[in-house]
Design an enzyme around this catalytic site. Structure first.
Site, PDB file in Angstrom:
ATOM      1  N   ALA A   1       0.620 -27.945 -10.244  1.00  0.00           N
ATOM      2  CA  ALA A   1       1.484 -29.096 -10.537  1.00  0.00           C
ATOM      3  C   ALA A   1       2.596 -28.752 -11.523  1.00  0.00           C
ATOM      4  CB  ALA A   1       0.665 -30.278 -11.056  1.00  0.00           C
TER       5      ALA A   1
ATOM      6  N   GLU B   1       7.620 -25.499  -9.467  1.00  0.00           N
ATOM      7  CA  GLU B   1       7.801 -26.141  -8.164  1.00  0.00           C
ATOM      8  C   GLU B   1       9.179 -26.763  -7.935  1.00  0.00           C
ATOM      9  OE1 GLU B   1       3.659 -28.028  -6.876  1.00  0.00           O
ATOM     10  OE2 GLU B   1       4.024 -28.258  -9.021  1.00  0.00           O
TER      11      GLU B   1
ATOM     12  N   CYS C   1      -2.294   1.912   4.316  1.00  0.00           N
ATOM     13  CA  CYS C   1      -3.235   1.077   5.071  1.00  0.00           C
ATOM     14  C   CYS C   1      -3.353   1.508   6.527  1.00  0.00           C
ATOM     15  CB  CYS C   1      -2.846  -0.389   4.972  1.00  0.00           C
ATOM     16  SG  CYS C   1      -1.351  -0.836   5.896  1.00  0.00           S
TER      17      CYS C   1
ATOM     18  N   THR D   1       0.675   3.939  13.831  1.00  0.00           N
ATOM     19  CA  THR D   1       1.245   2.619  13.589  1.00  0.00           C
ATOM     20  C   THR D   1       0.868   1.618  14.675  1.00  0.00           C
ATOM     21  OG1 THR D   1       3.299   3.319  14.661  1.00  0.00           O
ATOM     22  CG2 THR D   1       3.172   3.541  12.270  1.00  0.00           C
TER      23      THR D   1
ATOM     24  N   CYS E   1       0.817  -1.219   0.000  1.00  0.00           N
ATOM     25  CA  CYS E   1       0.000   0.000   0.000  1.00  0.00           C
ATOM     26  C   CYS E   1       0.852   1.271   0.000  1.00  0.00           C
ATOM     27  CB  CYS E   1      -0.903   0.011   1.226  1.00  0.00           C
ATOM     28  SG  CYS E   1       0.046   0.136   2.768  1.00  0.00           S
TER      29      CYS E   1
ATOM     30  N   CYS F   1       7.905  -9.217  -1.211  1.00  0.00           N
ATOM     31  CA  CYS F   1       7.529  -9.812  -2.487  1.00  0.00           C
ATOM     32  C   CYS F   1       7.588 -11.319  -2.300  1.00  0.00           C
ATOM     33  CB  CYS F   1       8.483  -9.366  -3.600  1.00  0.00           C
ATOM     34  SG  CYS F   1       8.225 -10.240  -5.161  1.00  0.00           S
TER      35      CYS F   1
END
EC number: 1.17.1.4
Length: 1344
Positions: free
Chosen positions: A1093, A1276, A78, A269, A56, A153
């Site tokens: 998969a 994967e 936020c 905060t 944000c 991330c």
């Protein structure tokens, strides 16, 4: 409002240069909500709502009248109250550039450096970098490190983001000027050698547009030229809350006198988190940021005074400046403070948070309060007494904190400021903090020491030691401090101090926060680090002998620092004769990267609100196992704007029963709840805030049931398994193999679960259409399943339900089956109410409801020869499924099929149990049981090597599969290049040199140790259920030659759409720019398999090729007749010749479907993806902290369709695996309540956690004949390589234990958190601790 000044109630601020005026702002509304809901600026994302992920991030600019300058600050929208924006300018990602106008260099470089995958975190990262550049046009790499402390991330592994943004830094430029390899894009690895088969250039830096500060948006002149908005007192009122912004101290104190319980809000905060997650209501909020006395900074000969509302970043900046200017002896408290501030939250928080708030909040794990308490900081407080301002001085120290979050400052008083004393030559101040993760994390324990010595000696004159994390408040250790007075600070004294601290700072075995032994050990360990640090200073000053601290121990005082990233990416060069328009094998930029970097990419909750739309809020179970005795929604329904309540009573028994395979779940709990967080009901209301408030008013009464089963061990004890388990897979003659074995060994290993933490939580929008149709926009990896189950719940045929998924903000398996938890109630509400309905889960809801990776327990017995050749293995696999089956049976099967990893074991019996517990149903997660199984295999190989006394690498090679070998599930390995991967990785990593360097380092350092580990991986590619191995595609070509491609896969960030465009471009012989993929929708491609998969590219790519081949066949006569024509001309001719320009494609993976009885000769997997990773890790034996110094990876992924995307997948998977095995710990109560519901407690790797050297190579010359364009799956398979960090840590721990005479094996569960590392490094400090007897107490948390 009290005071003489007339207050205004009109909010005025600027957003992206446009003036916003609001006559009725809501004090409870955050800037993020305002931007998204009122201004429709949806580039700024909601990721966590607690300031922990950075999605944000926006830039706030304000005029600093005192400094006569404009300040640009990255902040978390936020948490930022919109009311605090009065007189400010807000810049969002949309305000700096767009694909339709001009990209900002910050947006361009991130996108073109391949730093955006799912893209949900991208706008926040862009804005963090943008704010940095607005303050420093040419920042340093350290500036980048600090700027991204508050950003997460989950996809990229961070490397490409840093590589892209490194081009802005001072360090990027060198004396070679334009000839520099970093500028011309050729790299430093010889990638420009025409004879080389490899390339190392993923993007061309020379093509980046330059940064031009003159092109930046200007600060609004109205705000710059006039201080009218700054001088206004403000009062904003809503039904529940009033917001005040006084501008004078008199006003502020009068307000506090009138409302003693009012909260002072500067950065919001802490209060923001309390309001959001604890549902606290504060009727009066006071914002004191424009009261001059609270922003004052003044200096004297003895101290620096900071007003209580001065931001932490401003304090940090001034203290750093004074550290540079003043003698070192005067700045030791300053240095200690900036050291702690570096690890205090993220930059977005430090930009707005203030020290006064830290003190007044009084958190027991505050980073700054121990420093201030040890320093005896002097505070100035004020209040109104008989109409006049009265001030007094308060000292932090003994008696300041009077209880949990309470202190001696009276409710009507206001903290004005804090004095930071300059230190004297004989005074030393040091502090240390230990957390789960170094950057942006709350402390587990922290400690500060303020000691004054007798002049020019090491004899303690006075000392104060303060600790956080050991009591409800920051605490001192006066008894131990008194013991130290008049004593020389040496090893002998430290022995006594350690014993005394263990007695003075006890911790109950059930204390909140858990990790009791670790926290107690940290107290002693951190004081020992302080002793080493102070003694080092005394030694440097010649006060004590240079050898007073043995050389081996000196590094014990050091802390880990983030190194400047070094990296290399090597991949196969495309043939020189490959047509320019053929994109296969080229590092093409992700198709949506530019839209993601500009905030233009639309995710589910970004879809514009529709007329009459409602929001759905969930009522969740507050019991782990109970009978529902009463469900009363009357109080919720009484609220204005609440339209309906839904529960199991609104569905038939059949409609309420759902599940991806077995219908053993419920849309709404019926009669009983089986875990915390199970959905009991849902409230439909006008907006999100109202829906959530109403849901808390729904009254649910329960009757507790027993037993409550949470852990695997409890399930085993109670025999709590799903039907038809255990199941076994066998090969060979186990009895004979064990009877003839030279050695046998029995062992076990265990690993915890993992939260998916996709940055975009589950979301759905349902829209009723005419003809009883329902249209769903859903954040799901499996649109067809959502379609099918929505049809089931509404009793509609599937052709009346359309599910669309344009893009997902991450998935990792977590959106394969669990999306139904949100989509089904939303669809039901929309269908019944005939109005659009929306829901996007908050982070805490998502973590509580949707399940995690499966925890596993393995018990094994292995037979082997004296040289380490394994001849047999009998292994039991237990997974914790939670309360319903979901996909747990298939996860277990893959673990059973992958436990041997890359090693051939001729005789095998593997048994599997699916444990039924009272946890939310666990589900698919990248790797799908494979990493858990291979984790057991790597334990086995290391156990064998240890017992026979051989190097692990030698035992690995001895046991490796070879081409032609057969697995325990009867699949023959046709091509198995694991030894080639290993050899390349050993060379790339300088493995043998590094081992020698590590041995030398470990000999020379007692309290820091290093380890190195090699991890091979073998991952089978195919769905475990045969019918899912199919895909479809739809190709539409329009008259202008443009191509609209649809396929059955979902773009989750993995680059699937980009690869499909590349495949179609080659197949059709046209540029990628002519091809567009809009969305995945069940009305375009029906009966899709989940995007999971790792087969998304394989099956959808082949379906795309099938469609292209059909079209090419139709166009062939036209091309033959007009060989010189263009694509557009061929298409035009085809249209007028009435040739169909629409084609469908289909693919069914051949040769698979193994079943030991009905189809024993078929393959289980189409093929395997292999790789090898080698990591070097250093640990701090005193704290359990660690750092990955280097990681080298070699992956065999066939002929890469897109090396940039594939390398990004490898790096991202590695970092996710690294988090799984070292950092990410799920915390549950003994009753199964999840504590870790957000980034505050649950720590995934951040920017500072990536390896200092990070090299990835793709194996060359290894085409795969069983997938599209000879490629291999990549999503994967690399994840398990993250375990290389775990096993390197274990090797380092073993070196530490040997230092203290401990040899042999030792248990270490995954994740290897700082607590587990520290407590495994047993030493004289841990030996001081008494361990309470198991069963004599109820622990605060347990491992499921």
């Amino acid at each position: 409002m009290s005071g003489q000044q007339q207050a205004t109630s009109v909010l005025v601020f600027f957003v992206n240069g446009k003036k916003v005026t609001d006559t009725n702002p809501d004090p409870e509304c955050t800037l993020l909500t305002y931007l998204r809901d009122k201004l429709r600026l949806c580039g700024t994302k909601l990721g966590c709502a607690e300031g922990g992920c950075g999605a944000c991030t926006v830039m706030i600019s304000r005029m600093d009248r005192g400094q006569h300058k404009i300040r640009h600050l990255a902040v978390n929208a936020c948490l930022t109250p919109v009311c605090a924006m009065h007189g400010c300018a807000v810049t969002t990602v949309e305000g700096i550039g767009s694909t339709r106008t001009r990209l900002h260099p910050v947006q361009e470089r991130l996108a073109k450096a391949h730093g955006s995958q799912c893209g949900f975190c991208t706008p926040g990262i862009v804005m963090s970098m943008y704010a940095l550049l607005r303050n420093a046009e040419q920042p340093s790499m350290r500036d980048l490190e600090v700027a991204f402390q508050g950003n997460l991330c989950r996809c990229t592994g961070y490397r490409p983001i840093l590589e892209g943004y490194k081009t802005f830094t001072k360090e990027f430029l060198c004396g070679m000027g334009e000839k520099c390899c970093r500028v011309n894009g050729k790299g430093c690895g010889g990638g420009d050698d025409p004879e080389s088969v490899t390339d190392d250039t993923l993007f061309e830096r020379s093509k980046f547009q330059p940064l031009d500060a003159s092109q930046e948006p200007i600060f609004p002149p109205e705000l710059q030229l006039s201080n009218a908005y700054d001088s206004e007192s403000l009062v904003f009122s809503s039904e529940r809350v009033t917001w005040y912004r006084p501008t004078t101290l008199q006003e502020l104190l009068q307000l506090k006198a009138a409302h003693p319980a009012a909260k002072l809000v500067v950065g919001n905060t802490e209060v923001g988190v309390e309001v959001k997650f604890k549902h606290f209501l504060y009727p009066h909020l006071i914002n004191p940021t424009l009261v001059a006395e609270l922003q004052e900074v003044r200096e004297s000969e003895e101290s620096i005074y900071f007003g209580a509302a001065v931001s932490l970043m401003e304090i940090d900046a001034l203290l750093r400046q004074r550290i540079e200017e003043l003698p070192e002896a005067q700045t030791r408290l300053f240095q200690c403070t900036v050291d702690m501030l570096h690890y205090f939250a993220g930059k977005q928080i430090r930009n707005v948070a203030c020290l006064g708030g830290n003190i007044m909040t009084g958190s027991p794990i505050s980073d700054m309060n121990p420093v201030l308490t040890a320093a005896g900081a002097r505070l100035e407080v004020a209040s109104i007494v008989e109409g006049k301002i009265s001030q007094r001085t308060v000292h932090m120290g003994t008696g300041f904190f009077t209880g949990y979050r309470r202190n001696v400052i009276e409710p009507q008083e206001v903290l004005l400021g804090i004095h930071f004393q300059k230190t004297t030559p004989d005074q030393h101040v040091v502090a240390f903090k230990q957390a789960r993760r170094r950057d942006d994390d709350i402390a587990i324990v922290n400690a500060a020491v303020n000691v004054r010595f007798e002049p020019k000696s090491n004899v303690v004159a006075e000392i104060s030691m303060a600790f956080g994390g050991m009591a409800p408040t920051t605490v001192l250790a006066p008894r131990t401090s008194q013991l130290m007075v008049k004593q020389p600070l040496d090893h002998q004294l430290l022995e006594r101090v350690a014993e005394s601290l263990c007695g003075e700072l006890p911790l109950a075995a059930s204390a909140p926060g858990g990790m009791i032994a670790y926290r107690r050990a940290l107290v002693v360990s951190l004081i020992f680090k302080a002793y080493l640090a102070i003694s080092s200073k005394l030694s440097e000053a010649g006060i004590i002998a240079g050898d007073a601290i043995p050389p081996k121990e000196r590094s014990g005082a050091e802390l880990f620092h983030t190194p400047t990233l070094r990296s290399a990416q090597l991949f196969e060069r495309v043939c020189s004769d490959q047509p320019v328009c053929d994109p296969i094998g080229r590092p093409e930029v992700h198709a949506a990267a530019l839209k993601q970097a500009t905030g233009e990419a639309i995710y589910t909750d970004d879809i514009p609100r529709m007329d009459g739309e409602l929001y759905l809020g969930f009522v969740l179970s507050t019991k782990p196992r109970a009978k529902i005795t009463k469900l009363d929604a009357s109080a919720a329904l009484a609220l204005e704007g609440v339209h309906a309540f839904f529960s199991h009573k609104d569905l038939t028994v059949h409609e309420n029963e759902v599940g991806p395979v077995f219908h053993d779940e419920h849309v709404f709990a019926a009669g009983e709840v089986h875990c915390y967080g199970q959905i009991v009901g849902a409230v439909a209301a006008d907006n999100k805030a109202l829906a959530q408030r109403a849901s808390r008013l729904v009254r649910v009464e329960y009757e507790d049931l027993s037993p409550v089963i949470v852990t695997i061990e409890q399930a085993i004890e109670h025999g709590s398994y799903f039907p038809d388990y255990p199941r076994y897979v066998t090969k060979g003659n186990m009895a004979e193999a064990f009877a003839q074995a030279e050695h046998t060994y029995e062992g076990s290993c265990r690993m915890g679960g993992q939260e998916h933490f996709y940055l975009e939580t589950h979301a759905a929008v349902a829209v009723p259409r005419d003809s009883d149709e329902l249209e769903l926009f859903c954040s799901t990896q499996h649109p067809s399943e959502v379609q099918k189950l929505v049809a089931h719940v509404t009793s509609l045929p599937a052709h009346r339900v359309v599910c669309r998924a344009k893009r997902l903000g991450g998935g990792f398996g977590g959106k394969e089956s669990r999306g139904i938890s949100v989509a089904l109630p939303v669809a039901l509400a929309a269908y019944r109410l005939r109005r659009p309905v929306r829901c996007m889960l908050d982070r805490d809801e998502d973590m509580l409801i949707t399940g995690t990776r499966h925890p596993f327990l393995f018990k094994y017995k292995v037979a082997f020869s004296s040289d380490g050749l394994i001849t047999a293995c009998d292994i039991e696999c237990y997974n914790n499924a939670g309360w319903s089956m979901d996909l747990s049976f298939s996860v277990l099967e893959r673990a059973m099929y992958h436990f041997e990893n890359c090693y051939h074991i001729p005789n095998v019996r593997v048994g599997g149990w699916v444990c039924k517990t009272n946890l939310p149903s666990n589900t698919a997660f990248r790797g799908f049981g494979g990493p858990q199984g291979m984790f057991a295999g790597e334990h086995i190989i290391r156990d064998v090597a240890r017992i026979v006394g051989r190097d692990v690498l030698d035992v690995m090679r001895l046991n490796f599969y070879r081409t032609g070998d057969t697995t325990h599930y009867n699949q023959q390995l046709e091509h198995f290049p694991i030894e080639r991967c290993l050899d390349d990785c050993l060379t790339q990593s300088r493995y043998h040199e590094r081992r020698a360097e590590i041995a030398k380092f470990n000999r020379e350092n007692r309290w820091r140790k290093r380890g190195v580990a090699v991890i091979p991986t073998k991952y089978g590619i195919a769905f475990g259920v045969m019918h899912l191995n199919q895909a479809g595609a739809l190709l539409n070509v329009y008259g202008d030659g443009s191509v609209l491609l649809s396929h059955g896969g979902v773009e989750i960030g993995q680059g699937l759409n980009t690869k499909m465009i590349q495949c179609a471009a080659r197949a059709l012989g046209i540029p990628s720019e002519l091809i567009h993929i809009s969305e995945t929708a069940t009305d375009k491609v029906p009966n899709t398999s989940p995007t999971a998969a790792s087969v998304g590219s394989d099956i959808n790519g082949m379906a795309v090729l099938d469609a292209c081949e059909k079209l090419n066949k139709r166009l062939a006569p036209i091309k033959e007749a007009l060989p010189q024509a263009t694509w557009q001309e061929w298409i035009n001719k085809a249209y007028f010749d009435r040739v169909s320009l629409s084609a469908t494609g289909f693919y069914a993976m051949p040769g698979i479907g193994y079943h030991p009885e009905t189809n024993p000769n078929a393959r289980t997997y189409s093929y395997y993806t292999n790789g090898v990773g080698i990591s070097v890790v250093e640990i701090d034996c005193l704290t359990g902290d660690h750092q990955v110094l280097s990681t080298d990876i070699v992956m065999d992924i066939g002929s890469s369709i897109n090396p940039a995307i594939d390398i990004g997948q490898i790096e991202g998977a590695f970092m996710q695996g690294y988090g799984l095995f070292t950092l990410e710990e799920l915390m549950y109560s003994p009753q199964g309540m999840l504590y870790s519901r957000g980034p505050g407690m649950y720590k995934l790797p951040g920017f500072a956690d990536i390896p200092g050297e990070f090299n990835v190579s793709l194996l060359t010359g290894a085409p795969n004949p069983r997938a599209v364009y000879s490629s291999k799956a990549v999503g994967e398979p690399p994840l398990f390589i993250g375990a290389s960090a775990f096993f390197a840590i274990k090797e380092a721990i073993a070196a530490a234990r040997q230092e203290h005479g401990l040899t042999g094996d030792f248990p270490l569960e995954a994740p290897s958190t700082s607590a587990r590392i520290r407590m495994a490094c047993q030493d004289k400090f841990t030996n001081l601790l008494e361990v309470p007897e198991a069963g004599s107490f109820t622990p605060w948390n347990i491992v499921p």
